[in-house]
Design a protein around this motif. Structure first.
Motif, PDB file in Angstrom:
ATOM      1  N   CYS A  57      90.105 -20.433  -9.424  1.00  0.00           N
ATOM      2  CA  CYS A  57      90.910 -20.224  -8.220  1.00  0.00           C
ATOM      3  C   CYS A  57      92.092 -21.183  -8.273  1.00  0.00           C
ATOM      4  N   MET A  58      93.304 -20.627  -8.421  1.00  0.00           N
ATOM      5  CA  MET A  58      94.508 -21.449  -8.537  1.00  0.00           C
ATOM      6  C   MET A  58      95.651 -20.784  -7.776  1.00  0.00           C
ATOM      7  N   GLU A  59      96.310 -21.549  -6.908  1.00  0.00           N
ATOM      8  CA  GLU A  59      97.364 -20.962  -6.081  1.00  0.00           C
ATOM      9  C   GLU A  59      98.743 -21.568  -6.316  1.00  0.00           C
ATOM     10  N   ASP A  60      98.828 -22.712  -7.022  1.00  0.00           N
ATOM     11  CA  ASP A  60     100.130 -23.343  -7.206  1.00  0.00           C
ATOM     12  C   ASP A  60     100.105 -24.222  -8.458  1.00  0.00           C
ATOM     13  N   TYR A  61     101.260 -24.843  -8.723  1.00  0.00           N
ATOM     14  CA  TYR A  61     101.399 -25.748  -9.867  1.00  0.00           C
ATOM     15  C   TYR A  61     102.037 -27.051  -9.409  1.00  0.00           C
ATOM     16  N   HIS A  62     101.498 -28.168  -9.896  1.00  0.00           N
ATOM     17  CA  HIS A  62     102.138 -29.475  -9.797  1.00  0.00           C
ATOM     18  C   HIS A  62     102.737 -29.821 -11.165  1.00  0.00           C
ATOM     19  N   VAL A  63     103.587 -30.856 -11.190  1.00  0.00           N
ATOM     20  CA  VAL A  63     104.015 -31.439 -12.453  1.00  0.00           C
ATOM     21  C   VAL A  63     103.841 -32.953 -12.345  1.00  0.00           C
ATOM     22  N   PHE A  64     103.391 -33.565 -13.441  1.00  0.00           N
ATOM     23  CA  PHE A  64     103.157 -35.000 -13.517  1.00  0.00           C
ATOM     24  C   PHE A  64     103.996 -35.573 -14.661  1.00  0.00           C
ATOM     25  N   SER A  65     104.385 -36.831 -14.536  1.00  0.00           N
ATOM     26  CA  SER A  65     105.168 -37.425 -15.621  1.00  0.00           C
ATOM     27  C   SER A  65     104.804 -38.889 -15.819  1.00  0.00           C
ATOM     28  N   SER A  66     105.136 -39.389 -17.025  1.00  0.00           N
ATOM     29  CA  SER A  66     104.830 -40.770 -17.382  1.00  0.00           C
ATOM     30  C   SER A  66     105.800 -41.243 -18.451  1.00  0.00           C
ATOM     31  N   ALA A  67     106.128 -42.523 -18.401  1.00  0.00           N
ATOM     32  CA  ALA A  67     106.948 -43.130 -19.450  1.00  0.00           C
ATOM     33  C   ALA A  67     106.104 -43.817 -20.509  1.00  0.00           C
ATOM     34  N   ASN A  68     104.791 -43.980 -20.233  1.00  0.00           N
ATOM     35  CA  ASN A  68     103.942 -44.745 -21.152  1.00  0.00           C
ATOM     36  C   ASN A  68     102.562 -44.137 -21.381  1.00  0.00           C
ATOM     37  N   LEU A  69     102.309 -42.952 -20.840  1.00  0.00           N
ATOM     38  CA  LEU A  69     101.027 -42.249 -20.974  1.00  0.00           C
ATOM     39  C   LEU A  69      99.882 -42.972 -20.260  1.00  0.00           C
ATOM     40  N   THR A  70     100.201 -43.951 -19.466  1.00  0.00           N
ATOM     41  CA  THR A  70      99.187 -44.696 -18.720  1.00  0.00           C
ATOM     42  C   THR A  70      99.406 -44.580 -17.219  1.00  0.00           C
ATOM     43  N   ASP A  71     100.659 -44.732 -16.801  1.00  0.00           N
ATOM     44  CA  ASP A  71     101.000 -44.650 -15.377  1.00  0.00           C
ATOM     45  C   ASP A  71     101.643 -43.289 -15.116  1.00  0.00           C
ATOM     46  N   TRP A  72     101.016 -42.488 -14.254  1.00  0.00           N
ATOM     47  CA  TRP A  72     101.447 -41.103 -14.030  1.00  0.00           C
ATOM     48  C   TRP A  72     101.958 -40.912 -12.610  1.00  0.00           C
ATOM     49  N   THR A  73     103.025 -40.143 -12.490  1.00  0.00           N
ATOM     50  CA  THR A  73     103.611 -39.808 -11.194  1.00  0.00           C
ATOM     51  C   THR A  73     103.394 -38.329 -10.902  1.00  0.00           C
ATOM     52  N   ASP A  74     102.930 -38.026  -9.715  1.00  0.00           N
ATOM     53  CA  ASP A  74     102.786 -36.646  -9.250  1.00  0.00           C
ATOM     54  C   ASP A  74     104.077 -36.261  -8.522  1.00  0.00           C
ATOM     55  N   HIS A  75     104.799 -35.295  -9.077  1.00  0.00           N
ATOM     56  CA  HIS A  75     106.049 -34.852  -8.469  1.00  0.00           C
ATOM     57  C   HIS A  75     105.835 -33.729  -7.457  1.00  0.00           C
ATOM     58  N   GLY A  76     104.574 -33.385  -7.198  1.00  0.00           N
ATOM     59  CA  GLY A  76     104.284 -32.399  -6.174  1.00  0.00           C
ATOM     60  C   GLY A  76     104.305 -30.966  -6.679  1.00  0.00           C
ATOM     61  N   VAL A  77     104.199 -30.038  -5.746  1.00  0.00           N
ATOM     62  CA  VAL A  77     104.114 -28.610  -6.068  1.00  0.00           C
ATOM     63  C   VAL A  77     105.488 -28.097  -6.495  1.00  0.00           C
ATOM     64  N   ILE A  78     105.515 -27.313  -7.589  1.00  0.00           N
ATOM     65  CA  ILE A  78     106.783 -26.751  -8.068  1.00  0.00           C
ATOM     66  C   ILE A  78     106.847 -25.234  -7.921  1.00  0.00           C
ATOM     67  N   VAL A  79     105.704 -24.553  -7.964  1.00  0.00           N
ATOM     68  CA  VAL A  79     105.659 -23.094  -7.788  1.00  0.00           C
ATOM     69  C   VAL A  79     104.376 -22.754  -7.037  1.00  0.00           C
ATOM     70  N   THR A  80     104.487 -21.864  -6.053  1.00  0.00           N
ATOM     71  CA  THR A  80     103.342 -21.430  -5.257  1.00  0.00           C
ATOM     72  C   THR A  80     103.267 -19.904  -5.261  1.00  0.00           C
ATOM     73  N   GLN A  81     102.058 -19.360  -5.294  1.00  0.00           N
ATOM     74  CA  GLN A  81     101.893 -17.906  -5.458  1.00  0.00           C
ATOM     75  C   GLN A  81     102.585 -17.091  -4.365  1.00  0.00           C
ATOM     76  N   ASN A  82     102.567 -17.561  -3.122  1.00  0.00           N
ATOM     77  CA  ASN A  82     103.126 -16.753  -2.036  1.00  0.00           C
ATOM     78  C   ASN A  82     104.629 -16.970  -1.844  1.00  0.00           C
ATOM     79  N   GLN A  83     105.248 -17.712  -2.790  1.00  0.00           N
ATOM     80  CA  GLN A  83     106.689 -17.901  -2.733  1.00  0.00           C
ATOM     81  C   GLN A  83     107.395 -17.314  -3.951  1.00  0.00           C
ATOM     82  N   VAL A  84     106.684 -16.492  -4.719  1.00  0.00           N
ATOM     83  CA  VAL A  84     107.273 -15.799  -5.864  1.00  0.00           C
ATOM     84  C   VAL A  84     107.347 -14.317  -5.506  1.00  0.00           C
TER      85      VAL A  84
END
Length: 439
Positions: A57-84
């Motif tokens: 069951c999946m309704e959306d996508y987040h994206v995460f990023s890191s400069a060192n593969l240790t500390d990760w930032t959640d940039h939030g939802v980028i695409v949601t099923q009911n907005q496509v």
């Protein structure tokens, strides 16, 4: 608490799994502007009103990023099923995605169920476009014509030609037009792969003139990661071997990507660490990947420790251990009803110890060490570097009590640099440890 508590736009430290505030799967990792971005799918628990109970069951996508593969930032939802525009708004089938950069734009490819089944029965693949790796992404009004299936993956070859790969029983490929939104050729079936068992999740890359087609395959009961090679993006391919064996705990799926970052290759994949009783709620992981001199991929053995260094002055999650004693030590959830709180290390008696590699102590000696611990009848814990007979960093007396408490002790010895940290119990009474931090 192990892993990270990720707030939107925030950062935190993690090992494996490296996202622990939500369920994530199918991680596609890319390097954009010197930073690693991971585009996973987002598992949620289905209910009678939301999705199909007992299934993905999946309704959306987040994206995460890191400069060192240790500390990760959640940039939030980028695409949601009911907005496509073209997506069935209650399909809950936003499965494994990919993202690629071209001409200053970022193209996010995702599979799901269309609203209009006359366009395509079953799954198809759409694209959302952004000016930055974390969006905002604007979905195209229609999916890619001529693509029926899941698990899109894009390769831009050295000559600039882009290829789209996907799966639906078999694995397929086609050229993309320069606009990255339309097929430029008829799909072809990559038919040199195993005919027995499910194949899906293609991830294709080129290294030293060799094209690697990597994919999950059910050889027996669950998926393992395999690969085939070719001298051409469209094959023919020759099956070469296994990248990662089947899950030892029976997680049915695996899905992956690979990339080089700072002169080291890495494998991103998933497991069901945070949901051991239900393998449709998965969590993304990361381990180092190595090639043999002839280009063969060395099999990856999953680890809890993952990659990267851990700053001694941050919380060191011992439960993501490198080694654990065969007697007197175990790992358990802090709260089985809320796995996102993470794990604890339980040392049952003086036979128990845990080793955590890659702790960066730096040059300046810490004065104290703090442990978040619990011991009903009290306990004594020792901390050493570089093995059970290494220098004694500190001896910590844990007062008896039924609640978690933070206990400090002076650091008795110090060696600058990066070391393995070994924590052991010196009394026969059980002690539970959440984390360790030097100050």
């Amino acid at each position: 608490m192990s892993g990270l508590v990720l707030l939107l736009g925030g950062a935190a430290q993690a090992q494996n799994p490296f996202i622990t505030n939500q369920f994530t799967a199918d991680p596609t990792a890319r390097v954009f502007n010197g930073r690693v971005y991971v585009y996973p799918s987002h598992d949620i628990l289905a209910t009678p009103e939301r999705g199909k109970v007992g299934w993905f069951c999946m309704e959306d996508y987040h994206v995460f990023s890191s400069a060192n593969l240790t500390d990760w930032t959640d940039h939030g939802v980028i695409v949601t099923q009911n907005q496509v525009p073209w997506v069935k708004p209650d399909s809950y089938s936003m499965w494994a995605p990919d993202c690629i950069a071209r001409n200053g734009k970022y193209y996010f490819y995702f599979p799901t169920t269309p609203r209009d089944t006359t366009i395509n029965k079953g799954f198809t693949v759409g694209v959302a476009v952004a000016d930055k790796p974390a969006g905002p992404f604007v979905p195209q009004p229609q999916p890619i014509k001529g693509v029926r299936g899941i698990d899109p993956n894009v390769l831009i070859d050295k000559d600039g030609q882009a290829y789209l790969y996907w799966s639906q029983g078999n694995i397929y490929a086609a050229k993309l037009k320069p606009n990255m939104l339309e097929l430029a050729s008829e799909p072809v079936t990559l038919g040199e792969l195993p005919t027995k068992g499910l194949k899906e999740g293609p991830f294709v890359f080129e290294r030293q003139g060799i094209y690697y087609l990597t994919y999950p395959h059910v050889e027996n009961k669950t998926e393992r990661l395999e690969y085939a090679t070719s001298t051409s993006p469209l094959g023919p391919f020759t099956v070469k071997g296994v990248i990662m064996d089947e899950s030892p705990t029976g997680c049915w799926t695996n899905h992956h990507s690979m990339l080089p970052f700072n002169n080291q290759w890495y494998l991103f994949y998933h497991h069901n660490d945070l949901s051991p009783a239900f393998d449709k709620s998965r969590s993304v992981r990361l381990d180092s990947l190595f090639f043999e001199p002839d280009g063969a991929i060395r099999k990856v053995v999953p680890t809890l420790r993952g990659v990267g260094l851990t700053d001694a002055r941050q919380k060191i999650q011992l439960d993501r251990y490198s080694r654990l004693s065969s007697r007197g030590a175990a790992i358990a959830f802090l709260d089985p009803a809320n796995p996102f709180q993470g794990w604890k290390t339980v040392l049952a008696d003086n036979q128990g110890w845990v080793q955590y590699n890659g702790v960066a102590f730096g040059k300046q000696a810490p004065k104290t060490v703090m442990l978040r611990v619990q011991a009903a009848t009290g306990a004594t814990v020792q901390l050493r570097t570089d093995g059970a007979t290494g220098p004694l960093l500190a001896q910590v007396t844990v007062p008896k009590g039924s609640q978690w408490q933070e206990v400090k002790a002076p650091v008795a010895a110090f060696k600058p640099g990066t070391h393995a940290l070994v924590v052991s119990a010196k009394t026969s009474t059980p002690v539970e440890i959440d984390w360790v931090k030097f100050e």
